[in-house]
Design a protein around this motif. Structure first.
Motif, PDB file in Angstrom:
ATOM      1  N   ASN A  57       0.824  -1.216   0.000  1.00  0.00           N
ATOM      2  CA  ASN A  57       0.000   0.000   0.000  1.00  0.00           C
ATOM      3  C   ASN A  57       0.856   1.263   0.000  1.00  0.00           C
ATOM      4  OD1 ASN A  57       0.641   0.755   2.708  1.00  0.00           O
ATOM      5  ND2 ASN A  57      -1.150  -0.293   3.536  1.00  0.00           N
ATOM      6  N   SER A  58       0.192   2.388  -0.118  1.00  0.00           N
ATOM      7  CA  SER A  58       0.907   3.650  -0.334  1.00  0.00           C
ATOM      8  C   SER A  58       1.761   4.046   0.868  1.00  0.00           C
ATOM      9  CB  SER A  58      -0.090   4.754  -0.661  1.00  0.00           C
ATOM     10  OG  SER A  58      -0.992   4.973   0.416  1.00  0.00           O
ATOM     11  N   ARG A  59       1.315   3.769   2.095  1.00  0.00           N
ATOM     12  CA  ARG A  59       2.124   4.087   3.266  1.00  0.00           C
ATOM     13  C   ARG A  59       3.375   3.217   3.299  1.00  0.00           C
ATOM     14  NH1 ARG A  59       5.041   7.073   6.586  1.00  0.00           N
ATOM     15  NH2 ARG A  59       5.376   6.064   8.602  1.00  0.00           N
ATOM     16  N   THR A  60       3.252   1.936   2.939  1.00  0.00           N
ATOM     17  CA  THR A  60       4.433   1.079   2.898  1.00  0.00           C
ATOM     18  C   THR A  60       5.419   1.577   1.851  1.00  0.00           C
ATOM     19  OG1 THR A  60       3.290  -0.883   3.706  1.00  0.00           O
ATOM     20  CG2 THR A  60       5.229  -1.253   2.349  1.00  0.00           C
ATOM     21  N   MET A  61       4.936   1.992   0.696  1.00  0.00           N
ATOM     22  CA  MET A  61       5.841   2.518  -0.329  1.00  0.00           C
ATOM     23  C   MET A  61       6.506   3.804   0.148  1.00  0.00           C
ATOM     24  SD  MET A  61       5.877   0.298  -2.658  1.00  0.00           S
ATOM     25  CE  MET A  61       6.747   1.151  -3.974  1.00  0.00           C
ATOM     26  N   LEU A 418      -8.253   4.626   3.948  1.00  0.00           N
ATOM     27  CA  LEU A 418      -6.932   5.224   4.143  1.00  0.00           C
ATOM     28  C   LEU A 418      -6.703   5.633   5.593  1.00  0.00           C
ATOM     29  CD1 LEU A 418      -6.591   7.382   0.902  1.00  0.00           C
ATOM     30  CD2 LEU A 418      -5.944   5.000   1.314  1.00  0.00           C
ATOM     31  N   GLY A 419      -7.792   5.871   6.313  1.00  0.00           N
ATOM     32  CA  GLY A 419      -7.642   6.174   7.733  1.00  0.00           C
ATOM     33  C   GLY A 419      -7.045   5.010   8.500  1.00  0.00           C
ATOM     34  N   VAL A 420      -7.317   3.785   8.037  1.00  0.00           N
ATOM     35  CA  VAL A 420      -6.742   2.601   8.662  1.00  0.00           C
ATOM     36  C   VAL A 420      -5.281   2.451   8.263  1.00  0.00           C
ATOM     37  CG1 VAL A 420      -6.916   0.080   8.848  1.00  0.00           C
ATOM     38  CG2 VAL A 420      -8.989   1.465   8.678  1.00  0.00           C
ATOM     39  N   ALA A 457     -11.172   8.318   6.063  1.00  0.00           N
ATOM     40  CA  ALA A 457     -10.536   9.571   5.656  1.00  0.00           C
ATOM     41  C   ALA A 457      -9.240   9.821   6.409  1.00  0.00           C
ATOM     42  CB  ALA A 457     -11.494  10.739   5.873  1.00  0.00           C
ATOM     43  N   VAL A 458      -8.414  10.666   5.810  1.00  0.00           N
ATOM     44  CA  VAL A 458      -7.176  11.111   6.436  1.00  0.00           C
ATOM     45  C   VAL A 458      -7.280  12.605   6.672  1.00  0.00           C
ATOM     46  CG1 VAL A 458      -4.690  11.423   6.126  1.00  0.00           C
ATOM     47  CG2 VAL A 458      -5.788   9.302   5.365  1.00  0.00           C
TER      48      VAL A 458
END
Length: 595
Positions: A57-61, A418-420, A457-458
Motif C-alpha cells: 500500500n501507499s504508506r508502505t511505499m 486510508l484512515g486505517v 478519511a485522512v
C-alpha cells in the motif's frame, strides 16, 4: 555515526529469525538506514516461489522510500506496471451465464501519483501503491540483504529456542539462541532477538509471558496458483480482484497470465462439507470461476485458514515479535504485510537508538504500546471486511442476487480505508510529548472530539502522535518528507531561536544530533502542517509541536520523554478499544492462543 557500545561479547547485536518480507525489511532498514549490523536466518535457502501477497500500500511505499529510494525504484520496475488499474469486480461467474453485479473503481498507481501532485493537500502519501507478488518482493529484498556488508545472512538454518541472560557486572544482558542446520547444532549470542518467524512462530511459543487473543478460526480455504491465457479470464475486462458470489475470489497477479483463486469452504458438519484435500486443483478453479477455463500450468495448490489473532504482548525481556508472529488476520485490505512493515520501521529506529546508548528503557517498551493499538484496529477492520463478503455470500445462498450489487457498492472500504492505513494517531504513547510547553503531560486523547478518527478519511495534522503529512514544496518535486533526517528533525516555519531545544538534546538526551529544517518560505506547507515548530521522529511521526520553544529545562523534559528516559505517567485506556473510538472484538468473543 555513534559507535555501538557493549557488543564485543556477543556474536551479533541483533538476531532476526525469519527472512520473510518483514524480517528482510527490518534487517535492511537497520543496516542501510541506521548502519546497525545484524544477522538474519531462515529455514529456507531460497525465497518463496509463490505469489502470496500482492498489495504494497501507499504508506508502505512511502516507508520504503525513506529507507532507500533506490529500493522503491527497483520494486516498481519488478512489479505490475503502474498503468494498470486496481479495479475490483463482483460477479456470479465467468461462464456464459455469468453476470457482473458491481465494481469498485480503484486508481492505477500512475493515476494515484498524478492525484498526489495535483491536490497536494496533505491527505496523500509520498508514493502511490504497488501491485507486486511476494515471490518477486522477497527476491529483491533477499538480494539486497545478502549483498549488504552489515548483514549476515544464514540459510537454511532453523531456530530452536532462545534463552535470555540478565545483565551482570561483567556482561550486559543478552540472548543465547540455539540453531540447527544440516551441519548440526550451534548457538549464537545477541543483545536482541526478533521473532519474525511467521504465524507458527517457534520463538513466540517458548515465551512464558506472551499470549494471544483471537476469534475462532474461519473455515478452511483452498488456494490454487495457476497460469492461463484463456480469454475467458477477461470476460469483464481487466481486473485486480473478482469476488464470486459462491464463496470464491480470483486475483490477477501480473496482468499477464498468472492468477490465484481462493475457494472458501462451508463450515464442517454442514451438508455441503466434503474432504477438502481431495479436490483436484482444476476442480477448485472451475468451482470458483464457474467456467471451464483452459489452464496452462498449475503452480501450487494448498489449503489455508483465515486466522484473526493479536498477541497481548509484543516482547519478553530482549525478545520482540514482528509481523505474523505478532498478529494475523485475513488478507482483506492488505493489512497483514503492510502493518508488519510499519512494525519493522518502528522497531528499527528504536533498536538503533537504544543499542547506541541514546535511548532509555521506555523507548523499546513503546514498540508494544504503539504498534499493538494499530494491530487491534486492523484486526477489527479486517474482520469487518470479512463480514461484508460473508453477508454477500449469504444473500447469494438465499437467491437475493439483486441486492448484492447494491450491498457491495455501499460497502467499498476494503481498499479505500486510508484512515486505517495511515490516517491514525499514536495515543497514550510514553515516548511522545503531548504537552505544547513540555510541562505536565497529557495522554493524547484530550482533543479526540476536535480530531476524530474515521476509517475512511485522512485528516492531515502535526499534532503529537500523527504521521507528518507529505506536501510538495514550491518546486513541485521535493516533498517535505524527502528532507527529513534519519534521526530527529526539527521543522520550523518561523525564525524562532531553537537553541534551548538543540542544546538540551546534546546535554540531556545522551548526545544525539538534531537536524534543522527551516521552511519559512513555504507558506503552503505551513498551512497544511498547522504548527510553527514540529519535532519529527526518525519514523516520520510527530514527537512534539509548539508555537514557541520552551525553556531549556522544559526542553530537557521533552527529550527525556521522547527518548524513553522518563517513567510514563498516563491514563490507561479501556483494553477493549483500539484508540480510535472503534470497538475491537470483545474479549468474550476471543479464544486464547494462535494455534
Amino acid at each position: 555515526m555513534t559507535p555501538i557500545p557493549h557488543t564485543s561479547n556477543v556474536d551479533t547485536p541483533i538476531l532476526i529469525a525469519g527472512a520473510g518480507p518483514i524480517g528482510l525489511i527490518l534487517a535492511y532498514t537497520l543496516a542501510h538506514r541506521y548502519s546497525v549490523p545484524c544477522t538474519i536466518i531462515d529455514r529456507y535457502a531460497e525465497p518463496t516461489k509463490w505469489p502470496k501477497m500482492d498489495l504494497t500500500n501507499s504508506r508502505t511505499m512511502e516507508i520504503l522510500r525513506m529507507v532507500d529510494p533506490t529500493l522503491v525504484e527497483e520494486l516498481r520496475r519488478e512489479g505490475v506496471d503502474g498503468k494498470w488499474r486496481f479495479d475490483v469486480l463482483f460477479a456470479t461467474g465467468l461462464g456464459e451465464e455469468g453476470e457482473c453485479l458491481a465494481k469498485w473503481d480503484l486508481d492505477s498507481a500512475n493515476e494515484w501519483r498524478e492525484r498526489i501532485g495535483r491536490e497536494n493537500d496533505g491527505r496523500w502519501t509520498r508514493e502511490p501503491w504497488l501491485r507486486i507478488q511476494q515471490s518477486i518482493l522477497e527476491r529483491v529484498l533477499r538480494g539486497r540483504c545478502q549483498r549488504h556488508p552489515l548483514i549476515t545472512f544464514l540459510a537454511p538454518v532453523n531456530v530452536d529456542y532462545t534463552v535470555f541472560h540478565p545483565a551482570t557486572e561483567e556482561q550486559g544482558a543478552y540472548c543465547k539462541t540455539t540453531l540447527s542446520s544440516a551441519d548440526g547444532s550451534s548457538t549464537m549470542t545477541s543483545i536482541y532477538v526478533i521473532a519474525s518467524d511467521g504465524a507458527g512462530s517457534t520463538l513466540r511459543s517458548t515465551s512464558t509471558r506472551i499470549r494471544s487473543h483471537r476469534l475462532p478460526p474461519a473455515p478452511p480455504v483452498s488456494l490454487v496458483h495457476f497460469r492461463s491465457r484463456d480469454p475467458t479470464m477477461l470476460k469483464y475486462g481487466r481486473f485486480w480482484h473478482i469476488f464470486l458470489t459462491h464463496r470464491g475470489i480470483c486475483i490477477a497477479q501480473d496482468e499477464l497470465d498468472t492468477y490465484t483463486v481462493h475457494l472458501f469452504h462451508p463450515p464442517p458438519n454442514t451438508n455441503a462439507s466434503e474432504e477438502i484435500g481431495s479436490l483436484p486443483a482444476e476442480e477448485i478453479v472451475r468451482r470458483v470461476l464457474k467456467a471451464d477455463v483452459r489452464i496452462d500450468e498449475i503452480l501450487v495448490r494448498s489449503v489455508w485458514k483465515p486466522n484473526f489473532a493479536v498477541a497481548d504482548h509484543y516482547s519478553e525481556d530482549n525478545l520482540f515479535l514482528l509481523g505474523d508472529a505478532a498478529h494475523q488476520w485475513a488478507p482483506l485490505g492488505g493489512y497483514g504485510f503492510n502493518t508488519g512493515v510499519g512494525d519493522a520501521y518502528d522497531l528499527a529506529w528504536k533498536l538503533a537508538f537504544t543499542i547506541r546508548g541514546h535511548a532509555g528503557p521506555r523507548l523499546l517498551e513503546s514498540y508494544e504500546g504503539e504498534r499493538l493499538q494499530v494491530a487491534r484496529m486492523c484486526l477489527e477492520r479486517s474482520w469487518r471486511h470479512m463480514e461484508v463478503h460473508l453477508k454477500a455470500w449469504e444473500m447469494a445462498d438465499r437467491g437475493e442476487k439483486e441486492g448484492i450489487g447494491a450491498w457491495y457498492t455501499a460497502e467499498k472500504g476494503e481498499n479505500e480505508n486510508l484512515g486505517v492505513e495511515y490516517g491514525w494517531r499514536y495515543r497514550d504513547s510514553p515516548v511522545i510529548s503531548y504537552s505544547n510547553e513540555g510541562g505536565e503531560q497529557k495522554d493524547g486523547n484530550e482533543d479526540e472530539d476536535e480530531w476524530p478518527w474515521t476509517p475512511e478519511a485522512v485528516k492531515p495534522s502535526t499534532r503529537p502522535g500523527c504521521r507528518a503529512p507529505h506536501v510538495f514544496k514550491k518546486d513541485g518535486e521535493t516533498s517535505v518528507l524527502d528532507d527529513l533526517a534519519t534521526g530527529f528533525t526539527l521543522v520550523r516555519f518561523t525564525c524562532v531561536d531553537i537553541t534551548p531545544l538543540t542544546r538540551s538534546a546534546s546535554r540531556s538526551a545522551r548526545g544525539i544530533d538534531v537536524s534543522l529544517l527551516s521552511l519559512a518560505d513555504e507558506p503552503h506547507v505551513r498551512r497544511v502542517w498547522g504548527n510553527d515548530i514540529v519535532l519529527i521522529r526518525p519514523d516520520g511521526y510527530v514527537a512534539w509541536c509548539g508555537s514557541t520553544i520552551p525553556s531549556e529545562d522544559e526542553c530537557r523534559k521533552i527529550w527525556d520523554r521522547v527518548l524513553g528516559w522518563t517513567e510514563d505517567v498516563r491514563v490507561e485506556r479501556d483494553a477493549g478499544r483500539s484508540g480510535w473510538g472503534e470497538e475491537v472484538i470483545k474479549a468474550s468473543e476471543l479464544d486464547n492462543g494462535f494455534n
